[in-house]
Write a protein that holds these residues in place. Structure first.
Motif, PDB file in Angstrom:
ATOM      1  N   ARG A  99       0.821  -1.209   0.000  1.00  0.00           N
ATOM      2  CA  ARG A  99       0.000   0.000   0.000  1.00  0.00           C
ATOM      3  C   ARG A  99       0.855   1.259   0.000  1.00  0.00           C
ATOM      4  O   ARG A  99       0.604   2.196  -0.757  1.00  0.00           O
ATOM      5  CB  ARG A  99      -0.913   0.013   1.229  1.00  0.00           C
ATOM      6  N   LEU A 100       1.853   1.289   0.843  1.00  0.00           N
ATOM      7  CA  LEU A 100       2.685   2.484   0.944  1.00  0.00           C
ATOM      8  C   LEU A 100       3.450   2.731  -0.349  1.00  0.00           C
ATOM      9  O   LEU A 100       3.616   3.881  -0.773  1.00  0.00           O
ATOM     10  CB  LEU A 100       3.634   2.360   2.130  1.00  0.00           C
ATOM     11  N   ARG A 101       3.933   1.690  -0.976  1.00  0.00           N
ATOM     12  CA  ARG A 101       4.598   1.847  -2.280  1.00  0.00           C
ATOM     13  C   ARG A 101       3.627   2.458  -3.287  1.00  0.00           C
ATOM     14  O   ARG A 101       4.001   3.363  -4.049  1.00  0.00           O
ATOM     15  CB  ARG A 101       5.117   0.502  -2.782  1.00  0.00           C
ATOM     16  N   ARG A 102       2.402   1.966  -3.298  1.00  0.00           N
ATOM     17  CA  ARG A 102       1.408   2.505  -4.228  1.00  0.00           C
ATOM     18  C   ARG A 102       1.124   3.975  -3.939  1.00  0.00           C
ATOM     19  O   ARG A 102       0.968   4.784  -4.861  1.00  0.00           O
ATOM     20  CB  ARG A 102       0.114   1.683  -4.136  1.00  0.00           C
ATOM     21  N   PHE A 103       1.076   4.346  -2.657  1.00  0.00           N
ATOM     22  CA  PHE A 103       0.831   5.738  -2.305  1.00  0.00           C
ATOM     23  C   PHE A 103       1.952   6.647  -2.813  1.00  0.00           C
ATOM     24  O   PHE A 103       1.702   7.752  -3.301  1.00  0.00           O
ATOM     25  CB  PHE A 103       0.700   5.893  -0.783  1.00  0.00           C
ATOM     26  N   VAL A 104       3.193   6.189  -2.675  1.00  0.00           N
ATOM     27  CA  VAL A 104       4.328   6.985  -3.160  1.00  0.00           C
ATOM     28  C   VAL A 104       4.244   7.158  -4.670  1.00  0.00           C
ATOM     29  O   VAL A 104       4.441   8.264  -5.197  1.00  0.00           O
ATOM     30  CB  VAL A 104       5.660   6.313  -2.758  1.00  0.00           C
ATOM     31  N   GLU A 105       3.910   6.095  -5.362  1.00  0.00           N
ATOM     32  CA  GLU A 105       3.785   6.180  -6.818  1.00  0.00           C
ATOM     33  C   GLU A 105       2.616   7.085  -7.217  1.00  0.00           C
ATOM     34  O   GLU A 105       2.697   7.817  -8.207  1.00  0.00           O
ATOM     35  CB  GLU A 105       3.635   4.776  -7.389  1.00  0.00           C
ATOM     36  N   ASP A 106       1.538   7.069  -6.441  1.00  0.00           N
ATOM     37  CA  ASP A 106       0.413   7.979  -6.694  1.00  0.00           C
ATOM     38  C   ASP A 106       0.847   9.434  -6.520  1.00  0.00           C
ATOM     39  O   ASP A 106       0.461  10.308  -7.308  1.00  0.00           O
ATOM     40  CB  ASP A 106      -0.746   7.685  -5.737  1.00  0.00           C
ATOM     41  N   GLY A 130       7.567   0.734  15.063  1.00  0.00           N
ATOM     42  CA  GLY A 130       8.432  -0.374  15.442  1.00  0.00           C
ATOM     43  C   GLY A 130       8.547  -1.452  14.384  1.00  0.00           C
ATOM     44  O   GLY A 130       9.135  -2.508  14.640  1.00  0.00           O
ATOM     45  N   ARG A 131       8.045  -1.203  13.180  1.00  0.00           N
ATOM     46  CA  ARG A 131       8.029  -2.224  12.134  1.00  0.00           C
ATOM     47  C   ARG A 131       9.162  -1.995  11.128  1.00  0.00           C
ATOM     48  O   ARG A 131       9.109  -1.091  10.299  1.00  0.00           O
ATOM     49  CB  ARG A 131       6.668  -2.237  11.447  1.00  0.00           C
ATOM     50  N   ASP A 132      10.161  -2.830  11.205  1.00  0.00           N
ATOM     51  CA  ASP A 132      11.349  -2.678  10.369  1.00  0.00           C
ATOM     52  C   ASP A 132      11.029  -2.703   8.880  1.00  0.00           C
ATOM     53  O   ASP A 132      11.651  -1.986   8.085  1.00  0.00           O
ATOM     54  CB  ASP A 132      12.357  -3.784  10.677  1.00  0.00           C
ATOM     55  N   GLU A 133      10.053  -3.536   8.485  1.00  0.00           N
ATOM     56  CA  GLU A 133       9.777  -3.677   7.057  1.00  0.00           C
ATOM     57  C   GLU A 133       9.206  -2.405   6.447  1.00  0.00           C
ATOM     58  O   GLU A 133       9.405  -2.121   5.256  1.00  0.00           O
ATOM     59  CB  GLU A 133       8.827  -4.860   6.799  1.00  0.00           C
ATOM     60  N   ILE A 134       8.511  -1.615   7.262  1.00  0.00           N
ATOM     61  CA  ILE A 134       7.954  -0.359   6.753  1.00  0.00           C
ATOM     62  C   ILE A 134       9.086   0.605   6.403  1.00  0.00           C
ATOM     63  O   ILE A 134       9.114   1.204   5.321  1.00  0.00           O
ATOM     64  CB  ILE A 134       7.006   0.273   7.784  1.00  0.00           C
ATOM     65  N   PHE A 135      10.041   0.727   7.290  1.00  0.00           N
ATOM     66  CA  PHE A 135      11.149   1.645   7.035  1.00  0.00           C
ATOM     67  C   PHE A 135      12.096   1.078   5.977  1.00  0.00           C
ATOM     68  O   PHE A 135      12.725   1.829   5.219  1.00  0.00           O
ATOM     69  CB  PHE A 135      11.875   1.957   8.345  1.00  0.00           C
ATOM     70  N   GLY A 136      12.169  -0.248   5.900  1.00  0.00           N
ATOM     71  CA  GLY A 136      12.961  -0.870   4.847  1.00  0.00           C
ATOM     72  C   GLY A 136      12.413  -0.564   3.465  1.00  0.00           C
ATOM     73  O   GLY A 136      13.171  -0.441   2.492  1.00  0.00           O
ATOM     74  N   LEU A 137      11.090  -0.428   3.368  1.00  0.00           N
ATOM     75  CA  LEU A 137      10.478  -0.076   2.085  1.00  0.00           C
ATOM     76  C   LEU A 137      11.030   1.236   1.567  1.00  0.00           C
ATOM     77  O   LEU A 137      11.341   1.368   0.365  1.00  0.00           O
ATOM     78  CB  LEU A 137       8.959   0.027   2.232  1.00  0.00           C
ATOM     79  N   PHE A 138      11.162   2.207   2.447  1.00  0.00           N
ATOM     80  CA  PHE A 138      11.626   3.520   2.004  1.00  0.00           C
ATOM     81  C   PHE A 138      13.114   3.505   1.646  1.00  0.00           C
ATOM     82  O   PHE A 138      13.560   4.301   0.813  1.00  0.00           O
ATOM     83  CB  PHE A 138      11.291   4.575   3.062  1.00  0.00           C
TER      84      PHE A 138
END
Length: 251
Positions: A99-106, A130-138
């Motif tokens: 979802r967050l990737r899609r938001f950035v692309e939007d 506290g979620r490492d994968e969220i910050f890893g996405l960026f």
């Protein structure tokens, strides 16, 4: 205009930035591209080179107006936007990397920019910090050239403290004004030590400190200041009532 370095981004930005929530709705007036363009270019003419927007400001219209105005200028204008508030219900479980990737692309499409200077998580639930994968996405998005830097917009100081533990986090957007002084006591020194850029939000307490709100002031039914934090409409927006009722002014 005075300038300073925005933390570890290394950017030389104007000490006064332009927030564009009012450009994209939520303040009782319909979106007006002509007025938005005038507001943006006036700010740029005065030396402001840092603009903050978000994808939820009138469904991307604020991002589009900002992007258009920036593309019309020859000087470097730094654009910060935000993502995450489109997730409804706004819960930790709704935050996924997809979802967050899609938001950035939007946001890239909305703004018409090749890359976002700064993307910020938009006041997510506390568990997200506290979620490492969220910050890893960026980290991935930066490697792909879609963003230059990443930051967070927070509701509470403890969220800011948790966020800056991630190396990818370059900035923290935090409420600080005459009524909200706690960040200066317990967080600003931490930000300095970690070379985190501070973006101050709600500096005029949604207009309460502007000198334009009086005991007789009322707000339109579509103005976010017409409602208290529980969503109940205020009959009369006296300054004292706004201070007690609005979420941004509560510790």
């Amino acid at each position: 205009m005075s300038f300073r370095i925005l933390g570890k981004t290394g950017w030389k930005v104007s000490e006064i930035g332009l927030g564009t929530w009012q450009v994209g709705g939520g303040w009782g007036k319909a979106f007006d591209l002509k007025k938005a363009n005038l507001l943006l270019h006036t700010a740029f003419d005065l030396g402001i080179n840092f603009v903050d927007t978000a994808d939820v400001y009138d469904g991307g219209l604020s991002e589009a107006a900002v992007g258009q105005a920036v593309r019309e200028r020859s000087e470097k204008i730094y654009v910060a936007t935000k993502c995450g508030r489109r997730i409804q219900p706004h819960l930790n479980e709704g935050y996924t990397t997809e979802r967050l990737r899609r938001f950035v692309e939007d946001s890239l499409r909305n703004s018409g920019l090749d890359r976002l200077d700064l993307i910020q998580l938009h006041c997510p639930p506390s568990e997200v910090y506290g979620r490492d994968e969220i910050f890893g996405l960026f980290e991935d998005l930066r490697s792909e050239g879609k963003i230059d830097a990443m930051g967070v917009s927070v509701e509470r100081v403890d969220e800011a403290e948790q966020a800056i533990k991630y190396e990818i986090v370059s900035t923290v957007q935090i409420i600080f004004n005459l009524f909200r002084q706690r960040p200066a006591d317990v967080f600003f020194h931490q930000a300095k030590e970690a070379d985190i850029g501070l973006i101050i939000r709600v500096p005029l307490a949604s207009g309460l400190l502007s000198g334009k709100i009086t005991p007789s002031t009322t707000f339109g039914k579509d103005d976010h200041r017409h409602f208290n934090r529980e969503g109940k409409a205020l009959i009369k927006a006296k300054p004292s009532l706004v201070f007690r009722s609005q979420k941004p002014f509560l510790q």
